[in-house]
Design a protein around this motif. Sequence first.
Motif, PDB file in Angstrom:
ATOM      1  N   PHE A 161       0.846  -1.199   0.000  1.00  0.00           N
ATOM      2  CA  PHE A 161       0.000   0.000   0.000  1.00  0.00           C
ATOM      3  C   PHE A 161       0.880   1.247   0.000  1.00  0.00           C
ATOM      4  O   PHE A 161       0.698   2.154  -0.811  1.00  0.00           O
ATOM      5  CB  PHE A 161      -0.925  -0.039   1.226  1.00  0.00           C
ATOM      6  CG  PHE A 161      -1.839   1.137   1.348  1.00  0.00           C
ATOM      7  CD1 PHE A 161      -3.086   1.136   0.744  1.00  0.00           C
ATOM      8  CD2 PHE A 161      -1.477   2.261   2.098  1.00  0.00           C
ATOM      9  CE1 PHE A 161      -3.954   2.218   0.860  1.00  0.00           C
ATOM     10  CE2 PHE A 161      -2.324   3.346   2.223  1.00  0.00           C
ATOM     11  CZ  PHE A 161      -3.568   3.323   1.606  1.00  0.00           C
ATOM     12  N   ALA A 162       1.838   1.305   0.908  1.00  0.00           N
ATOM     13  CA  ALA A 162       2.699   2.480   1.062  1.00  0.00           C
ATOM     14  C   ALA A 162       3.572   2.719  -0.166  1.00  0.00           C
ATOM     15  O   ALA A 162       3.830   3.873  -0.534  1.00  0.00           O
ATOM     16  CB  ALA A 162       3.576   2.332   2.307  1.00  0.00           C
ATOM     17  N   GLU A 163       4.027   1.649  -0.808  1.00  0.00           N
ATOM     18  CA  GLU A 163       4.930   1.787  -1.949  1.00  0.00           C
ATOM     19  C   GLU A 163       4.210   2.184  -3.243  1.00  0.00           C
ATOM     20  O   GLU A 163       4.860   2.594  -4.199  1.00  0.00           O
ATOM     21  CB  GLU A 163       5.689   0.480  -2.180  1.00  0.00           C
ATOM     22  CG  GLU A 163       6.723   0.203  -1.110  1.00  0.00           C
ATOM     23  CD  GLU A 163       7.387  -1.165  -1.268  1.00  0.00           C
ATOM     24  OE1 GLU A 163       6.922  -1.991  -2.102  1.00  0.00           O
ATOM     25  OE2 GLU A 163       8.357  -1.411  -0.541  1.00  0.00           O
ATOM     26  N   THR A 164       2.895   2.047  -3.270  1.00  0.00           N
ATOM     27  CA  THR A 164       2.148   2.394  -4.480  1.00  0.00           C
ATOM     28  C   THR A 164       1.931   3.901  -4.521  1.00  0.00           C
ATOM     29  O   THR A 164       1.460   4.494  -3.561  1.00  0.00           O
ATOM     30  CB  THR A 164       0.790   1.661  -4.510  1.00  0.00           C
ATOM     31  OG1 THR A 164       1.017   0.256  -4.439  1.00  0.00           O
ATOM     32  CG2 THR A 164       0.020   1.987  -5.771  1.00  0.00           C
ATOM     33  N   GLU A 165       2.269   4.505  -5.635  1.00  0.00           N
ATOM     34  CA  GLU A 165       2.081   5.948  -5.783  1.00  0.00           C
ATOM     35  C   GLU A 165       0.611   6.267  -6.023  1.00  0.00           C
ATOM     36  O   GLU A 165      -0.133   5.453  -6.557  1.00  0.00           O
ATOM     37  CB  GLU A 165       2.929   6.462  -6.943  1.00  0.00           C
ATOM     38  CG  GLU A 165       4.413   6.399  -6.647  1.00  0.00           C
ATOM     39  CD  GLU A 165       5.242   7.045  -7.736  1.00  0.00           C
ATOM     40  OE1 GLU A 165       4.711   7.877  -8.497  1.00  0.00           O
ATOM     41  OE2 GLU A 165       6.433   6.710  -7.804  1.00  0.00           O
ATOM     42  N   GLY A 166       0.225   7.465  -5.614  1.00  0.00           N
ATOM     43  CA  GLY A 166      -1.132   7.926  -5.857  1.00  0.00           C
ATOM     44  C   GLY A 166      -1.944   8.034  -4.584  1.00  0.00           C
ATOM     45  O   GLY A 166      -1.435   7.875  -3.470  1.00  0.00           O
ATOM     46  N   ALA A 167      -3.232   8.305  -4.785  1.00  0.00           N
ATOM     47  CA  ALA A 167      -4.161   8.452  -3.662  1.00  0.00           C
ATOM     48  C   ALA A 167      -4.630   7.064  -3.206  1.00  0.00           C
ATOM     49  O   ALA A 167      -4.234   6.037  -3.762  1.00  0.00           O
ATOM     50  CB  ALA A 167      -5.344   9.320  -4.100  1.00  0.00           C
ATOM     51  N   THR A 168      -5.486   7.068  -2.220  1.00  0.00           N
ATOM     52  CA  THR A 168      -5.942   5.816  -1.604  1.00  0.00           C
ATOM     53  C   THR A 168      -6.490   4.811  -2.603  1.00  0.00           C
ATOM     54  O   THR A 168      -6.147   3.619  -2.510  1.00  0.00           O
ATOM     55  CB  THR A 168      -6.960   6.120  -0.483  1.00  0.00           C
ATOM     56  OG1 THR A 168      -6.330   6.968   0.472  1.00  0.00           O
ATOM     57  CG2 THR A 168      -7.413   4.854   0.207  1.00  0.00           C
ATOM     58  N   PRO A 169      -7.325   5.193  -3.580  1.00  0.00           N
ATOM     59  CA  PRO A 169      -7.806   4.171  -4.527  1.00  0.00           C
ATOM     60  C   PRO A 169      -6.673   3.466  -5.278  1.00  0.00           C
ATOM     61  O   PRO A 169      -6.692   2.243  -5.431  1.00  0.00           O
ATOM     62  CB  PRO A 169      -8.698   4.964  -5.492  1.00  0.00           C
ATOM     63  CG  PRO A 169      -9.134   6.167  -4.717  1.00  0.00           C
ATOM     64  CD  PRO A 169      -7.965   6.496  -3.837  1.00  0.00           C
ATOM     65  N   GLY A 203      -2.998  -1.158  -5.763  1.00  0.00           N
ATOM     66  CA  GLY A 203      -1.609  -1.622  -5.716  1.00  0.00           C
ATOM     67  C   GLY A 203      -1.442  -2.909  -4.919  1.00  0.00           C
ATOM     68  O   GLY A 203      -0.598  -3.750  -5.254  1.00  0.00           O
ATOM     69  N   ILE A 204      -2.232  -3.085  -3.870  1.00  0.00           N
ATOM     70  CA  ILE A 204      -2.180  -4.330  -3.104  1.00  0.00           C
ATOM     71  C   ILE A 204      -2.555  -5.499  -4.014  1.00  0.00           C
ATOM     72  O   ILE A 204      -1.877  -6.535  -4.041  1.00  0.00           O
ATOM     73  CB  ILE A 204      -3.124  -4.273  -1.883  1.00  0.00           C
ATOM     74  CG1 ILE A 204      -2.621  -3.239  -0.872  1.00  0.00           C
ATOM     75  CG2 ILE A 204      -3.259  -5.651  -1.231  1.00  0.00           C
ATOM     76  CD1 ILE A 204      -3.594  -2.955   0.266  1.00  0.00           C
ATOM     77  N   PHE A 205      -3.626  -5.349  -4.770  1.00  0.00           N
ATOM     78  CA  PHE A 205      -4.079  -6.413  -5.661  1.00  0.00           C
ATOM     79  C   PHE A 205      -3.062  -6.676  -6.776  1.00  0.00           C
ATOM     80  O   PHE A 205      -2.822  -7.831  -7.143  1.00  0.00           O
ATOM     81  CB  PHE A 205      -5.449  -6.056  -6.248  1.00  0.00           C
ATOM     82  CG  PHE A 205      -6.569  -6.151  -5.256  1.00  0.00           C
ATOM     83  CD1 PHE A 205      -7.353  -7.286  -5.171  1.00  0.00           C
ATOM     84  CD2 PHE A 205      -6.852  -5.089  -4.406  1.00  0.00           C
ATOM     85  CE1 PHE A 205      -8.394  -7.382  -4.259  1.00  0.00           C
ATOM     86  CE2 PHE A 205      -7.891  -5.160  -3.485  1.00  0.00           C
ATOM     87  CZ  PHE A 205      -8.663  -6.315  -3.415  1.00  0.00           C
ATOM     88  N   ARG A 206      -2.479  -5.620  -7.305  1.00  0.00           N
ATOM     89  CA  ARG A 206      -1.472  -5.801  -8.357  1.00  0.00           C
ATOM     90  C   ARG A 206      -0.243  -6.524  -7.821  1.00  0.00           C
ATOM     91  O   ARG A 206       0.339  -7.372  -8.511  1.00  0.00           O
ATOM     92  CB  ARG A 206      -1.094  -4.454  -8.961  1.00  0.00           C
ATOM     93  CG  ARG A 206      -2.182  -3.897  -9.844  1.00  0.00           C
ATOM     94  CD  ARG A 206      -1.765  -2.607 -10.501  1.00  0.00           C
ATOM     95  NE  ARG A 206      -2.778  -2.185 -11.470  1.00  0.00           N
ATOM     96  CZ  ARG A 206      -2.794  -1.005 -12.034  1.00  0.00           C
ATOM     97  NH1 ARG A 206      -1.860  -0.108 -11.755  1.00  0.00           N
ATOM     98  NH2 ARG A 206      -3.741  -0.696 -12.907  1.00  0.00           N
ATOM     99  N   SER A 207       0.143  -6.201  -6.598  1.00  0.00           N
ATOM    100  CA  SER A 207       1.289  -6.887  -5.985  1.00  0.00           C
ATOM    101  C   SER A 207       0.955  -8.354  -5.728  1.00  0.00           C
ATOM    102  O   SER A 207       1.808  -9.227  -5.907  1.00  0.00           O
ATOM    103  CB  SER A 207       1.690  -6.186  -4.686  1.00  0.00           C
ATOM    104  OG  SER A 207       2.173  -4.887  -4.963  1.00  0.00           O
TER     105      SER A 207
END
Length: 193
Positions: A74-82, A87-91
């Motif tokens: 979550f923290a490593e994904t750039e952008g806002a909360t959505p 990003g969690i799902f992509r990881s």
Amino acid sequence: MKTPGPPTRARIVAAASKLFYAEGIRSVSVDAVAEKAGVTKRTLYYHFASKDDLVAAYLAMRDQPNLALFMRWFAETEGATPEKVRGIFRSLAKSARHPKWKGCGFLRTSAELANMPGHPAIRIGAAHKKSFEGWLRGVFEADGCRDAATLARQILLLLDGAFSVELLHRDPSYMETAGEAAFALVAAARPAP
């Protein structure tokens, strides 16, 4: 001077973790865990009263590292909360492409123990899922999302559904599709700019 290895109990739990995750808890014997840990069966039973206790220790050991991994993604994904939730799902989809990936150990264990609702491992798995849901709720509350509790539950359901369908089809695009749905839900719940 020889460096001492991990304590016996930790070696047993590490061995059980590898075997249980790879093969399932019902198909792995206590003898196999003892052999992999390099201990006798008697030593294993000195540290764990039963295989049930060992299964519970296996899941308890996974709890915080798994939560920390989701938080890191979550923290490593750039952008806002959505974007961060997506990003969690992509990881996860990236992880699912690894040949040793076997899905969610908590869900797989609960499926194997479905007829034993009072099993300590079921309670640990339920607590793990509640912790993840609670963390998401806090994230959504901090972001000003409407009905953060319901939103967190919806994302957890998407996540666990994606884990299940991924195991059936062995197609990580299901994780990515669930991530798109999560993105849409979170984006719709955010306050208007």
